[in-house]
Write a protein that holds these residues in place. Structure first.
Motif, PDB file in Angstrom:
ATOM      1  N   PHE A  11       0.955  -1.022   0.111  1.00  0.00           N
ATOM      2  CA  PHE A  11       0.420  -0.252  -0.291  1.00  0.00           C
ATOM      3  C   PHE A  11       1.453   0.891   0.107  1.00  0.00           C
ATOM      4  O   PHE A  11       0.367   1.909   0.656  1.00  0.00           O
ATOM      5  CB  PHE A  11      -1.075   0.053   1.292  1.00  0.00           C
ATOM      6  N   ALA A  12       1.907   1.483  -0.710  1.00  0.00           N
ATOM      7  CA  ALA A  12       2.677   2.376  -0.761  1.00  0.00           C
ATOM      8  C   ALA A  12       1.865   3.055  -1.701  1.00  0.00           C
ATOM      9  O   ALA A  12       2.848   4.918  -1.545  1.00  0.00           O
ATOM     10  CB  ALA A  12       4.660   1.556  -1.162  1.00  0.00           C
ATOM     11  N   ILE A  34      -3.756  -9.348   2.166  1.00  0.00           N
ATOM     12  CA  ILE A  34      -3.021  -8.041   1.679  1.00  0.00           C
ATOM     13  C   ILE A  34      -1.935  -8.971   2.944  1.00  0.00           C
ATOM     14  O   ILE A  34      -1.169  -8.662   3.172  1.00  0.00           O
ATOM     15  CB  ILE A  34      -3.290  -6.621   2.439  1.00  0.00           C
ATOM     16  N   ALA A  35      -0.268  -7.983   1.628  1.00  0.00           N
ATOM     17  CA  ALA A  35       0.900  -8.210   1.952  1.00  0.00           C
ATOM     18  C   ALA A  35       1.292  -6.674   1.778  1.00  0.00           C
ATOM     19  O   ALA A  35       1.426  -6.212   0.719  1.00  0.00           O
ATOM     20  CB  ALA A  35       1.896  -9.338   1.281  1.00  0.00           C
ATOM     21  N   ASP A  36       2.135  -6.485   2.648  1.00  0.00           N
ATOM     22  CA  ASP A  36       2.942  -5.065   3.209  1.00  0.00           C
ATOM     23  C   ASP A  36       4.255  -5.706   4.174  1.00  0.00           C
ATOM     24  O   ASP A  36       3.563  -5.932   5.411  1.00  0.00           O
ATOM     25  CB  ASP A  36       1.689  -3.745   3.170  1.00  0.00           C
ATOM     26  N   ILE A  69      -3.507  -6.975  -7.077  1.00  0.00           N
ATOM     27  CA  ILE A  69      -3.281  -5.807  -7.694  1.00  0.00           C
ATOM     28  C   ILE A  69      -1.333  -4.863  -6.952  1.00  0.00           C
ATOM     29  O   ILE A  69      -1.408  -5.403  -5.345  1.00  0.00           O
ATOM     30  CB  ILE A  69      -4.270  -5.246  -6.934  1.00  0.00           C
ATOM     31  N   ILE A  70      -0.295  -4.818  -7.467  1.00  0.00           N
ATOM     32  CA  ILE A  70       0.996  -3.957  -6.873  1.00  0.00           C
ATOM     33  C   ILE A  70       0.766  -2.463  -6.866  1.00  0.00           C
ATOM     34  O   ILE A  70       0.552  -1.888  -7.393  1.00  0.00           O
ATOM     35  CB  ILE A  70       1.437  -5.064  -8.034  1.00  0.00           C
ATOM     36  N   CYS A  71       0.733  -2.599  -6.119  1.00  0.00           N
ATOM     37  CA  CYS A  71       0.797  -0.761  -5.032  1.00  0.00           C
ATOM     38  C   CYS A  71       2.138  -0.058  -5.183  1.00  0.00           C
ATOM     39  O   CYS A  71       2.265   0.266  -3.911  1.00  0.00           O
ATOM     40  CB  CYS A  71      -0.899  -0.491  -4.405  1.00  0.00           C
ATOM     41  N   SER A  72       3.016  -0.913  -4.949  1.00  0.00           N
ATOM     42  CA  SER A  72       4.402  -0.696  -4.683  1.00  0.00           C
ATOM     43  C   SER A  72       5.712   0.423  -4.913  1.00  0.00           C
ATOM     44  O   SER A  72       4.665   0.944  -5.765  1.00  0.00           O
ATOM     45  CB  SER A  72       5.360  -2.193  -3.800  1.00  0.00           C
ATOM     46  N   GLU A  73       5.979   0.920  -4.604  1.00  0.00           N
ATOM     47  CA  GLU A  73       6.928   2.009  -5.073  1.00  0.00           C
ATOM     48  C   GLU A  73       7.161   1.190  -5.943  1.00  0.00           C
ATOM     49  O   GLU A  73       7.946   0.232  -6.804  1.00  0.00           O
ATOM     50  CB  GLU A  73       8.127   2.108  -4.258  1.00  0.00           C
ATOM     51  N   ASN A  74       7.661   2.175  -7.209  1.00  0.00           N
ATOM     52  CA  ASN A  74       7.872   1.769  -8.715  1.00  0.00           C
ATOM     53  C   ASN A  74       8.675   0.961  -8.994  1.00  0.00           C
ATOM     54  O   ASN A  74       9.199   0.369  -9.802  1.00  0.00           O
ATOM     55  CB  ASN A  74       7.832   3.487  -9.541  1.00  0.00           C
ATOM     56  N   ALA A  75       9.708   0.699  -7.964  1.00  0.00           N
ATOM     57  CA  ALA A  75      11.433   0.613  -8.330  1.00  0.00           C
ATOM     58  C   ALA A  75      11.401  -0.493  -7.884  1.00  0.00           C
ATOM     59  O   ALA A  75      12.164  -1.326  -8.682  1.00  0.00           O
ATOM     60  CB  ALA A  75      12.127   0.732  -6.940  1.00  0.00           C
ATOM     61  N   GLU A  94       0.173  -1.014 -11.211  1.00  0.00           N
ATOM     62  CA  GLU A  94      -0.174   0.208 -10.807  1.00  0.00           C
ATOM     63  C   GLU A  94       1.191   0.988 -11.963  1.00  0.00           C
ATOM     64  O   GLU A  94       2.443   0.179 -12.175  1.00  0.00           O
ATOM     65  CB  GLU A  94       0.590   0.797  -9.064  1.00  0.00           C
ATOM     66  N   LYS A  95       0.998   2.129 -12.208  1.00  0.00           N
ATOM     67  CA  LYS A  95       2.120   3.031 -13.284  1.00  0.00           C
ATOM     68  C   LYS A  95       3.158   3.800 -12.943  1.00  0.00           C
ATOM     69  O   LYS A  95       3.102   3.695 -11.296  1.00  0.00           O
ATOM     70  CB  LYS A  95       1.131   3.826 -14.271  1.00  0.00           C
TER      71      LYS A  95
END
Length: 329
Positions: A11-12, A34-36, A69-75, A94-95
């Motif tokens: 959820f970054a 949810i994994a974080d 669904i991936i909403c991590s930091e872009n890296a 996520e873009k």
């Protein structure tokens, strides 16, 4: 009714919270986990909705979920998406899709190799004004597109990693070029960007990353485009920013404002005007389309290749700004 079991990884990015709320409203979706690594970031939503929590995304991928669904930091997009594909999970990422052409190629290849679908999160495609514009263009209402002028001007994100180049990959130009470039590509599906000329500067804030720029594009069908992808909206701006497009064709023109469906509020409490969007929720329609495609076995509406093509323009924009000359694609 068949349900799709979906897990969420990181959820970054604040979009994750909106996506979760929309998923919980879909009758054919079960949010299975949810994994974080940062538990405090998701503690409230996990407790409130009774969703299983994982501190390791690999533990979530080891379950019988259908998609993530991936909403991590872009890296971390590439690392997480490739791991998901290797575990046989469909992916909504996520873009921007990745930080390099090599990363994005690996993501796309891994999804293909393991027989899963990779979708890029471009919710602007699902805004009613954009959908209607796409239909008008396909009907030939404005003839052939010859020029597009777009904006995606926002406020500087208040999430620290957005201004960390190692985690974000770039600043405003990277963050905001991809959305409108994807729409341009969608409106001209047979055309390809052949040249990018751009400026990327730091004009509004004291930081080591760009907050403003101008991106110019040439397409192989002769069309030209220009985009302002800045963080130039101040704290006093009524909302976080805008997404607009002026499309000129050989027989007419179109004007798109993605957030025109709004109420205006003038309040002494905030001491500034506020816009409250009342229109159809683009996140809802994007997620609904993702789920429908997976349940029916149809292709997802926005592919990994779509994500790569728009990110390629953003990467070329930085190369152009650094070299102070147009870059061929």
């Amino acid at each position: 009714m068949t349900k799709l079991n979906i897990g969420m990884i990181s959820f970054a990015h604040s979009h994750a919270f909106s996506y979760l709320e929309q998923l919980l409203q879909l009758p054919n979706v079960h949010v299975a986990g949810i994994a974080d690594a940062e538990q405090t970031r998701v503690a409230d939503v996990v407790k409130r909705h009774g969703i299983p929590y994982y501190d390791d995304y690999l533990a979530l991928l080891a379950t019988d979920i259908d998609a993530v669904i991936i909403c991590s930091e872009n890296a971390y997009h590439a690392q997480l998406a490739i791991a998901a594909a290797e575990h046989g999970k469909h992916i909504l990422c996520e873009k921007p899709l990745g930080l390099s052409m090599e990363e994005m190629d690996q993501m796309i290849d891994s999804a293909h190799t393991h027989g899963v679908q990779l979708m890029t999160a471009f919710p602007c495609r699902f805004v009613p004004a954009v959908v209607e514009a796409k239909a008008a263009i396909e009907r030939g209402d404005i003839g052939d597109i010859v020029a597009i002028k777009g904006t995606n001007r926002g406020t500087k994100p208040d999430i620290p990693w957005f201004t960390d180049k190692k985690l974000a990959g770039g600043g405003a130009v990277f963050d905001h070029t991809v959305h409108v470039t994807d729409l341009m590509n969608w409106f001209m599906p047979e055309a390809r960007v052949t040249e990018v000329y751009a400026l990327a500067e730091t004009l509004f804030y004291e930081m080591d990353i760009d907050d403003a720029g101008m991106v110019h594009m040439k397409y192989d069908n002769g069309a030209v485009a220009v985009l302002d992808p800045s963080w130039s909206r101040t704290a006093s701006f009524p909302t976080w920013g805008d997404v607009t497009m002026e499309i000129t064709g050989t027989k007419g023109s179109l004007w798109i404002d993605c957030f025109e469906q709004k109420n205006e509020l003038f309040s002494d409490t905030t001491m500034k005007a506020n816009w409250y969007y009342w229109g159809d929720d683009m996140d809802h329609y994007m997620l609904k389309a993702f789920v429908a495609a997976l349940l029916s076995g149809e292709p997802v509406p926005v592919t990994g290749l779509d994500g790569k093509r728009s990110t390629e323009v953003a990467l070329a924009a930085y190369a152009s700004a650094a070299n102070q000359q147009p870059m061929k694609l």
